[in-house]
Design a protein around this motif. Structure first.
Motif, PDB file in Angstrom:
ATOM      1  N   ILE A 159       0.828  -1.204   0.000  1.00  0.00           N
ATOM      2  CA  ILE A 159       0.000   0.000   0.000  1.00  0.00           C
ATOM      3  C   ILE A 159       0.861   1.253   0.000  1.00  0.00           C
ATOM      4  O   ILE A 159       0.572   2.229  -0.700  1.00  0.00           O
ATOM      5  CB  ILE A 159      -0.956  -0.013   1.211  1.00  0.00           C
ATOM      6  CG1 ILE A 159      -1.954  -1.167   1.073  1.00  0.00           C
ATOM      7  CG2 ILE A 159      -1.695   1.317   1.352  1.00  0.00           C
ATOM      8  CD1 ILE A 159      -2.773  -1.432   2.314  1.00  0.00           C
ATOM      9  N   LYS A 160       1.939   1.239   0.765  1.00  0.00           N
ATOM     10  CA  LYS A 160       2.836   2.399   0.807  1.00  0.00           C
ATOM     11  C   LYS A 160       3.411   2.700  -0.573  1.00  0.00           C
ATOM     12  O   LYS A 160       3.457   3.858  -0.998  1.00  0.00           O
ATOM     13  CB  LYS A 160       3.979   2.143   1.798  1.00  0.00           C
ATOM     14  CG  LYS A 160       3.556   2.219   3.249  1.00  0.00           C
ATOM     15  CD  LYS A 160       4.751   2.059   4.171  1.00  0.00           C
ATOM     16  CE  LYS A 160       4.326   2.202   5.629  1.00  0.00           C
ATOM     17  NZ  LYS A 160       5.472   2.147   6.550  1.00  0.00           N
ATOM     18  N   LEU A 216      -9.558   5.215  -2.178  1.00  0.00           N
ATOM     19  CA  LEU A 216      -8.891   4.089  -2.845  1.00  0.00           C
ATOM     20  C   LEU A 216      -7.904   3.395  -1.909  1.00  0.00           C
ATOM     21  O   LEU A 216      -7.906   2.160  -1.779  1.00  0.00           O
ATOM     22  CB  LEU A 216      -8.192   4.592  -4.106  1.00  0.00           C
ATOM     23  CG  LEU A 216      -7.491   3.576  -5.005  1.00  0.00           C
ATOM     24  CD1 LEU A 216      -7.465   4.083  -6.449  1.00  0.00           C
ATOM     25  CD2 LEU A 216      -6.058   3.303  -4.560  1.00  0.00           C
ATOM     26  N   ILE A 217      -7.066   4.181  -1.245  1.00  0.00           N
ATOM     27  CA  ILE A 217      -6.054   3.616  -0.357  1.00  0.00           C
ATOM     28  C   ILE A 217      -6.692   2.931   0.842  1.00  0.00           C
ATOM     29  O   ILE A 217      -6.237   1.876   1.302  1.00  0.00           O
ATOM     30  CB  ILE A 217      -5.071   4.721   0.097  1.00  0.00           C
ATOM     31  CG1 ILE A 217      -4.255   5.215  -1.107  1.00  0.00           C
ATOM     32  CG2 ILE A 217      -4.143   4.212   1.192  1.00  0.00           C
ATOM     33  CD1 ILE A 217      -3.440   4.135  -1.798  1.00  0.00           C
ATOM     34  N   GLU A 270      10.131   2.995   3.271  1.00  0.00           N
ATOM     35  CA  GLU A 270      10.002   2.531   1.884  1.00  0.00           C
ATOM     36  C   GLU A 270       9.134   1.276   1.787  1.00  0.00           C
ATOM     37  O   GLU A 270       9.258   0.349   2.583  1.00  0.00           O
ATOM     38  CB  GLU A 270      11.391   2.235   1.321  1.00  0.00           C
ATOM     39  CG  GLU A 270      11.385   1.933  -0.163  1.00  0.00           C
ATOM     40  CD  GLU A 270      12.786   1.788  -0.727  1.00  0.00           C
ATOM     41  OE1 GLU A 270      12.924   1.278  -1.845  1.00  0.00           O
ATOM     42  OE2 GLU A 270      13.733   2.186  -0.017  1.00  0.00           O
ATOM     43  N   GLY A 271       8.236   1.273   0.797  1.00  0.00           N
ATOM     44  CA  GLY A 271       7.414   0.099   0.525  1.00  0.00           C
ATOM     45  C   GLY A 271       7.918  -0.636  -0.713  1.00  0.00           C
ATOM     46  O   GLY A 271       8.954  -0.295  -1.279  1.00  0.00           O
ATOM     47  N   ASN A 272       7.189  -1.647  -1.139  1.00  0.00           N
ATOM     48  CA  ASN A 272       7.553  -2.383  -2.345  1.00  0.00           C
ATOM     49  C   ASN A 272       6.304  -3.011  -2.952  1.00  0.00           C
ATOM     50  O   ASN A 272       5.253  -3.061  -2.316  1.00  0.00           O
ATOM     51  CB  ASN A 272       8.597  -3.467  -2.041  1.00  0.00           C
ATOM     52  CG  ASN A 272       8.080  -4.506  -1.058  1.00  0.00           C
ATOM     53  OD1 ASN A 272       7.245  -5.334  -1.408  1.00  0.00           O
ATOM     54  ND2 ASN A 272       8.568  -4.450   0.184  1.00  0.00           N
ATOM     55  N   LEU A 273       6.447  -3.450  -4.196  1.00  0.00           N
ATOM     56  CA  LEU A 273       5.321  -4.074  -4.910  1.00  0.00           C
ATOM     57  C   LEU A 273       5.576  -5.564  -5.140  1.00  0.00           C
ATOM     58  O   LEU A 273       5.026  -6.148  -6.083  1.00  0.00           O
ATOM     59  CB  LEU A 273       5.093  -3.358  -6.249  1.00  0.00           C
ATOM     60  CG  LEU A 273       4.624  -1.909  -6.162  1.00  0.00           C
ATOM     61  CD1 LEU A 273       4.386  -1.341  -7.560  1.00  0.00           C
ATOM     62  CD2 LEU A 273       3.356  -1.778  -5.335  1.00  0.00           C
ATOM     63  N   ASN A 274       6.360  -6.181  -4.293  1.00  0.00           N
ATOM     64  CA  ASN A 274       6.658  -7.604  -4.452  1.00  0.00           C
ATOM     65  C   ASN A 274       5.388  -8.456  -4.447  1.00  0.00           C
ATOM     66  O   ASN A 274       5.306  -9.477  -5.118  1.00  0.00           O
ATOM     67  CB  ASN A 274       7.589  -8.085  -3.328  1.00  0.00           C
ATOM     68  CG  ASN A 274       8.947  -7.401  -3.376  1.00  0.00           C
ATOM     69  OD1 ASN A 274       9.343  -6.877  -4.410  1.00  0.00           O
ATOM     70  ND2 ASN A 274       9.655  -7.393  -2.263  1.00  0.00           N
TER      71      ASN A 274
END
Length: 268
Positions: A92-93, A183-184, A261-265
């Motif tokens: 989400i981040k 949305l979030i 920091e986020g990620n889209l893994n």
């Protein structure tokens, strides 16, 4: 060019896969006959004037504005959350960071999207999240008034549900932020925060409007184990009923929730 199977449909047109003469596969939006030429021309010209990583890229268009070709995307956020439910916080981040970058770029150029929702955010193979569908978008003139009732009802800010038919253009940037907040929230909890803003029949909207946030969060925290104070503070500022006090997209980008920091893994 060879038109292939339909992969989506919106208010103004249908989306198909297409194969170019060079052998490349793209997506093509073919407008419906009832869609006015003025609207078709507006959307295409907006897409031609913008270039950002988090906005779907236009490749080619028809000189009579009957269709345009874009990069082919994998899937939209609506189909993902419908199949699997809420997302991880790191995901989400990163989604919020990328969408905030894209929306900040649009607002700096003077555009507003006007229909931010799960269905209008797609994921590419990298993965990268990107805004699509600029059929309702407009360039804002600070001295002009614009139609107030525009967008998808469950994402519309309260100022869009007032009786007056027109609204100052600059306010619409805050309406975009509100829709992004909805949305979030859905990505986090797997359900919307309310039905329709300004509705006296929706108890969840009433708690937001009356700023009874603890009551609001007590209900939704029953749905998930995690609870993040930074996230809640951000949502409260994005869903602020008074647009004058609501966050700008720049304030969203600078919020503590996005400091880590986020990620889209999870989307790969």
């Amino acid at each position: 060019m060879q038109i292939q199977n339909k992969i989506g449909e919106g208010l103004f047109g249908q989306i198909h896969k297409c194969l170019t003469d060079e052998g490349n596969i793209y997506a093509i939006k073919i407008y419906k006959e009832e869609c006015p030429k003025k609207l078709r021309e507006k959307e295409i010209k907006i897409l031609q004037s913008i270039n950002h990583t988090n906005i779907q890229k236009i490749v080619k268009s028809d000189c009579e504005y009957k269709w345009f070709i874009t990069e082919l995307m994998n899937y939209d956020l609506y189909s993902m959350i419908t199949k699997r439910g809420s997302f991880q916080q790191n995901t989400i981040k990163q989604i919020l960071l990328q969408l905030s970058n894209g929306l900040s770029y649009l607002h700096q150029l003077g555009y507003v999207h006007r229909d931010i929702k799960l269905e209008n955010v797609m994921v590419s193979k990298e993965p990268i999240v990107k805004f699509i569908d600029f059929g309702l978008s407009v360039y804002i003139d600070s001295n002009k008034l614009y139609p107030r009732h525009c967008g998808t009802s469950t994402y519309m800010a309260p100022e869009l549900n007032l009786e007056d038919k027109l609204i100052m253009g600059e306010i619409l940037k805050k309406s975009d932020v509100f829709a992004l907040g909805v949305l979030i929230f859905i990505l986090y909890y797997g359900c919307p925060p309310f039905t329709i803003a300004k509705s006296t029949e929706c108890k969840f909207w009433q708690t937001i409007e009356q700023k009874k946030w603890q009551t609001f969060w007590n209900y939704f925290d029953k749905k998930i184990i995690r609870s993040d104070d930074h996230f809640k503070n951000l949502i409260q500022n994005m869903l602020e009923p008074d647009h004058k006090s609501r966050f700008t997209i720049q304030q969203v980008k600078q919020h503590q929730f996005l400091n880590e920091e986020g990620n889209l893994n999870e989307l790969q």
